[in-house]
Design a protein around this motif. Structure first.
Motif, mmCIF file in Angstrom:
data_model
loop_
_atom_site.group_PDB
_atom_site.id
_atom_site.type_symbol
_atom_site.label_atom_id
_atom_site.label_comp_id
_atom_site.label_asym_id
_atom_site.label_seq_id
_atom_site.Cartn_x
_atom_site.Cartn_y
_atom_site.Cartn_z
ATOM 1 N N VAL A 127 52.346 27.521 40.646
ATOM 2 C CA VAL A 127 51.927 28.260 39.456
ATOM 3 C C VAL A 127 51.164 27.309 38.538
ATOM 4 C CG1 VAL A 127 52.718 29.581 37.471
ATOM 5 C CG2 VAL A 127 53.903 29.785 39.665
ATOM 6 N N GLY A 128 49.990 27.715 38.120
ATOM 7 C CA GLY A 128 49.155 26.886 37.257
ATOM 8 C C GLY A 128 48.073 26.130 38.001
ATOM 9 N N ALA A 129 48.019 26.266 39.326
ATOM 10 C CA ALA A 129 46.991 25.562 40.093
ATOM 11 C C ALA A 129 45.599 26.052 39.743
ATOM 12 C CB ALA A 129 47.244 25.737 41.586
ATOM 13 N N PHE A 130 45.479 27.329 39.348
ATOM 14 C CA PHE A 130 44.169 27.892 39.044
ATOM 15 C C PHE A 130 43.885 27.932 37.543
ATOM 16 C CE2 PHE A 130 45.419 30.209 43.039
ATOM 17 C CZ PHE A 130 44.605 29.461 43.877
ATOM 18 N N ALA A 131 44.612 27.161 36.761
ATOM 19 C CA ALA A 131 44.401 27.141 35.308
ATOM 20 C C ALA A 131 42.979 26.682 34.990
ATOM 21 C CB ALA A 131 45.415 26.218 34.640
ATOM 22 N N GLY A 132 42.362 27.345 34.044
ATOM 23 C CA GLY A 132 41.020 26.984 33.606
ATOM 24 C C GLY A 132 39.912 27.743 34.297
ATOM 25 N N LEU A 133 40.199 28.501 35.344
ATOM 26 C CA LEU A 133 39.162 29.247 36.064
ATOM 27 C C LEU A 133 38.999 30.631 35.454
ATOM 28 C CD1 LEU A 133 40.098 28.252 39.737
ATOM 29 C CD2 LEU A 133 38.423 27.192 38.219
ATOM 30 N N THR A 134 38.523 30.648 34.238
ATOM 31 C CA THR A 134 38.467 31.902 33.477
ATOM 32 C C THR A 134 37.380 32.850 33.957
ATOM 33 O OG1 THR A 134 37.054 30.808 31.857
ATOM 34 C CG2 THR A 134 39.424 30.828 31.416
ATOM 35 N N LYS A 135 36.379 32.333 34.689
ATOM 36 C CA LYS A 135 35.279 33.185 35.141
ATOM 37 C C LYS A 135 35.280 33.397 36.657
ATOM 38 C CE LYS A 135 32.090 32.045 31.367
ATOM 39 N NZ LYS A 135 30.729 31.543 31.020
ATOM 40 N N LEU A 136 36.290 32.919 37.376
ATOM 41 C CA LEU A 136 36.308 33.021 38.831
ATOM 42 C C LEU A 136 36.329 34.483 39.260
ATOM 43 C CD1 LEU A 136 36.442 31.092 41.302
ATOM 44 C CD2 LEU A 136 38.879 31.642 41.419
ATOM 45 N N ARG A 155 47.977 34.252 37.456
ATOM 46 C CA ARG A 155 47.924 34.779 36.093
ATOM 47 C C ARG A 155 46.719 34.283 35.299
ATOM 48 N NH1 ARG A 155 52.961 31.356 33.402
ATOM 49 N NH2 ARG A 155 52.059 29.267 33.679
ATOM 50 N N ASP A 156 46.111 33.155 35.691
ATOM 51 C CA ASP A 156 44.986 32.591 34.939
ATOM 52 C C ASP A 156 43.643 33.137 35.381
ATOM 53 O OD1 ASP A 156 46.581 30.583 33.426
ATOM 54 O OD2 ASP A 156 46.924 29.761 35.430
ATOM 55 N N LEU A 157 43.628 34.069 36.341
ATOM 56 C CA LEU A 157 42.373 34.548 36.929
ATOM 57 C C LEU A 157 42.063 35.958 36.444
ATOM 58 C CD1 LEU A 157 42.974 33.240 40.560
ATOM 59 C CD2 LEU A 157 41.828 32.083 38.661
ATOM 60 N N ALA A 158 41.854 36.088 35.156
ATOM 61 C CA ALA A 158 41.653 37.411 34.565
ATOM 62 C C ALA A 158 40.359 38.060 35.033
ATOM 63 C CB ALA A 158 41.668 37.312 33.041
ATOM 64 N N ALA A 159 39.351 37.266 35.421
ATOM 65 C CA ALA A 159 38.067 37.827 35.850
ATOM 66 C C ALA A 159 37.964 37.987 37.359
ATOM 67 C CB ALA A 159 36.929 36.926 35.354
ATOM 68 N N LEU A 181 45.949 39.880 37.098
ATOM 69 C CA LEU A 181 44.722 40.227 37.835
ATOM 70 C C LEU A 181 44.224 41.603 37.390
ATOM 71 C CD1 LEU A 181 45.689 38.969 41.410
ATOM 72 C CD2 LEU A 181 44.243 37.843 39.720
ATOM 73 N N THR A 182 43.821 41.679 36.151
ATOM 74 C CA THR A 182 43.423 42.962 35.574
ATOM 75 C C THR A 182 42.073 43.443 36.079
ATOM 76 O OG1 THR A 182 42.513 41.770 33.674
ATOM 77 C CG2 THR A 182 44.779 42.583 33.488
ATOM 78 N N SER A 183 41.258 42.554 36.643
ATOM 79 C CA SER A 183 39.919 42.929 37.099
ATOM 80 C C SER A 183 39.807 42.997 38.618
ATOM 81 C CB SER A 183 38.882 41.929 36.571
ATOM 82 O OG SER A 183 38.896 41.865 35.158
ATOM 83 N N LEU A 184 40.901 42.797 39.347
ATOM 84 C CA LEU A 184 40.824 42.722 40.807
ATOM 85 C C LEU A 184 40.364 44.059 41.396
ATOM 86 C CD1 LEU A 184 41.411 40.571 42.979
ATOM 87 C CD2 LEU A 184 43.538 41.790 43.437
ATOM 88 N N GLN A 185 39.341 43.979 42.272
ATOM 89 C CA GLN A 185 38.775 45.159 42.898
ATOM 90 C C GLN A 185 39.155 45.273 44.376
ATOM 91 O OE1 GLN A 185 36.523 47.421 41.151
ATOM 92 N NE2 GLN A 185 37.509 46.320 39.481
#
Length: 608
Positions: A127-136, A155-159, A181-185
């Protein structure tokens, strides 16, 4: 002339000066290409693949937008490994030996859109490995050895819009794993060790539009497997050899436009789970052992346009199978066991644009004339149907027939019932009767029996139609009497013949039988010609029944008394009297409730 030459020399020297100045500025703002890497300055790409790198090289140009580190031997990504690459858009670490990704390993990649970690040796993502990837937007972690998705892993991959997690060893997905993952398609969970749909985890993906399952150990889809996925449009399930059933409400809550369930073990079209999918456009059930498509049952899929059922075990598509599907335009039933496809299965053949009918044992007769007539309007995908069961047309492509040849080649012969002699049978009540209906015709006629009320009879029940077309009346009753009709039908027409049945009642021993009119009327298994019949009872029958009933009752009571006698004897000495002492109420009242002396009385009872 000399003035022109001087001006030309000055211009050349100026150009050389500007070029030298540009090179100096470029060398000052961009670092040199690292060892074992190839740089493409025009697209700001840094390719370090196949460099035998064990770690991410230092001194990477800060303006790099594409970084390729594939096919190396990088094993660990440490914290803030790429913090200086703030302009990086694409990072590919596929085909390494990655085992450890530390927390905040990608911190600083604030512009990153695509991250690929496929074909590594990852077993867990902290948990936290993907911190900072706000636009991924795309994450590929397929073909690793990941066992579990922990709570809040993403949790850090909102986009984030796409996750590819195929070919892992997943055995469990925590209920909160997809939180954030609110934007996951689109989600791919292929070739994992999951034995059930991770329903609770999927509820976090309210915006999911495409879900892929491939090579999972599913044996059924339970009810409400995909609840809260109201926006899901595409569900793809494939290569699940143990998947045999879909529960009635397994797809409840979905508004799918595309459903694919292929290479599974469904033996029937899942009509009940499908019936509410009124927005379904595309349905693929290929490579399942489905034998029949029954009539009318797909009528609720009003918007269905395509049905694929390739490589199944289809023996027949019943008339009216696609009734109500006014937009139906493509049917692909190649590589099945169909002998024909009649125009009556469709709502309208005018809407049909594509037809896959090749590799079926087709009998070329009048039932396929409609295909020939519409051959100019149908797309057969380059594989036109051929005749296989007709001796005259064996192996022919019947779409090549001329209009003049068709009437003589694609023919049908009207059915004929062979045993047309009047069949009138008289039997006593309780006997079994069989009526035969032998037919001939091309194609082979289907046989239907109608009861005296002209209602079709089924293959089950006391009065039933046998597999050879005969009618069997078991334990015949008087109400079964009447005329039955055998109807033989095929595409060229039909033929019918009536038979008569008369069932005699049991003879009565009394001239004036007693009848129970109201409260002793029993419904029969099959109604007779003259309506429900009442069962007669004479006086002798009633006396015999009463005698048998009284004898049975008296015997039961006697056995009970004898049993109680022996039981009481086994209890030893029995006292026949009992003495009871009591205090009269009047004595207590006269003493005023005081004093210690109490007058008691006694009496003796004799026990019987």
């Amino acid at each position: 002339m000399f003035v022109g030459i001087a001006v030309h020399e000055r211009l050349c020297w100026g150009a050389l000066y500007l070029l030298a100045a540009g090179l100096v500025l470029t060398s000052e703002t961009r670092r040199p290409c690292p060892h074992s890497c190839r740089c493409n300055t025009s697209v700001l790409e840094l390719n370090c693949s196949y460099g035998q790198l064990t770690t991410v090289p230092d001194g990477l140009p800060q303006d790099t937008k594409l970084l390729n580190l594939t096919h190396n031997i990088i094993k660990t990504l440490v914290r803030q490994q790429f913090q200086t690459l703030t302009h990086l858009l694409d990072l590919d670490l596929s085909d390494n030996i990655l085992v450890i990704i530390e927390v905040e390993a990608f911190f600083g990649l604030q512009s990153l859109l695509t991250l690929r970690l496929a074909r590594n040796h990852l077993k867990i993502i902290p948990v936290g490995a993907f911190a900072g990837l706000t636009k991924l937007q795309l994450l590929d972690i397929s073909d690793n050895k990941i066992l579990v998705f922990l709570d809040f892993t993403f949790r850090d991959l909102a986009a984030l819009q796409f996750i590819k997690a195929a070919e892992n060893d997943l055995v469990f997905i925590s209920h909160q794993a997809f939180t954030g993952l609110t934007s996951l398609q689109e989600l791919h969970l292929d070739a994992c060790n999951l034995t059930a749909v991770p329903t609770e985890a999927l509820t976090q993906l309210s915006g999911l539009r495409s879900l892929h399952f491939h090579q999972l150990g599913l044996n059924s889809l339970p009810n409400y497997s995909f609840r809260h996925l109201a926006r899901l449009k595409e569900l793809f399930i494939s290569h699940c050899p143990w998947l045999e059933t879909l529960s009635g409400n397994s797809l409840f809550g979905l508004n799918l436009t595309s459903l694919t369930i292929i290479h599974c073990n469904l033996s029937d079209v899942p009509y009940i789970p499908l019936h509410h999918l009124v927005y379904l456009v595309y349905l693929d059930l290929s490579f399942n052992p489905i034998t029949y498509i029954h009539g009318i049952l797909l009528g609720d899929l009003l918007r269905l346009q395509e049905l694929h059922l390739v490589g199944g075990s289809l023996l027949r598509i019943e008339l009216g199978a696609f009734k109500g599907l006014a937009r139906f335009r493509l049917l692909n039933v190649s590589r099945n066991l169909l002998t024909t496809l009649e125009t009556g299965v469709f709502h309208s053949v005018d809407t049909l644009e594509s037809l896959g009918l090749d590799n079926n044992p087709l009998a070329c007769d009048c039932r396929l004339l409609w295909v020939v007539h519409r051959r100019l309007y149908l797309d057969f995908g380059g594989y036109p149907p051929t005749c296989t069961t007709s001796a005259q047309l064996q192996g022919w492509d019947f779409l090549d027939f001329s209009e003049a040849e068709l009437p003589a080649l694609l023919t049908c012969r009207q059915p004929r019932i062979l045993n047309r002699q009047p069949q009138e049978v008289r039997v006593d009540q309780g006997h079994t009767v069989v009526f035969y209906c032998n037919t001939e015709g091309d194609p082979l006629p289907s046989v239907t029996w109608l009861n005296p009320q002209l209602r079709p009879l089924s293959p089950i029940g006391r009065i039933r139609v046998l597999s050879n077309g005969s009618l069997e009346v078991r334990y015949a009753q008087p109400q079964d009497s009447g005329k039955y009709l055998c109807v033989a039908s095929n595409a060229a027409g039909n033929d019918s013949v009536p038979v008569s049945l008369h069932v005699r009642r049991f003879p009565s021993s009394s001239k004036n039988p007693f009848r129970l009119k109201s409260w002793f009327a029993f419904p029969s298994a099959s109604p007779g010609v003259n309506g429900p019949q009442k069962l007669p009872f004479d006086v002798k029958t009633l006396l015999i029944a009463a005698t048998i009933g009284f004898t049975s009752f008296f015997s039961s009571v006697s056995v009970c008394f004898i049993f109680m006698l022996f039981w009481s004897k086994s209890k030893g000495q029995i006292k026949h009297t009992a003495t009871i002492a009591y205090v009269p109420r009047s004595t207590m009242s006269s003493n005023g409730g005081t004093g210690n002396s109490t007058e008691t009385s006694r009496f003796t009872m004799k026990l019987i």
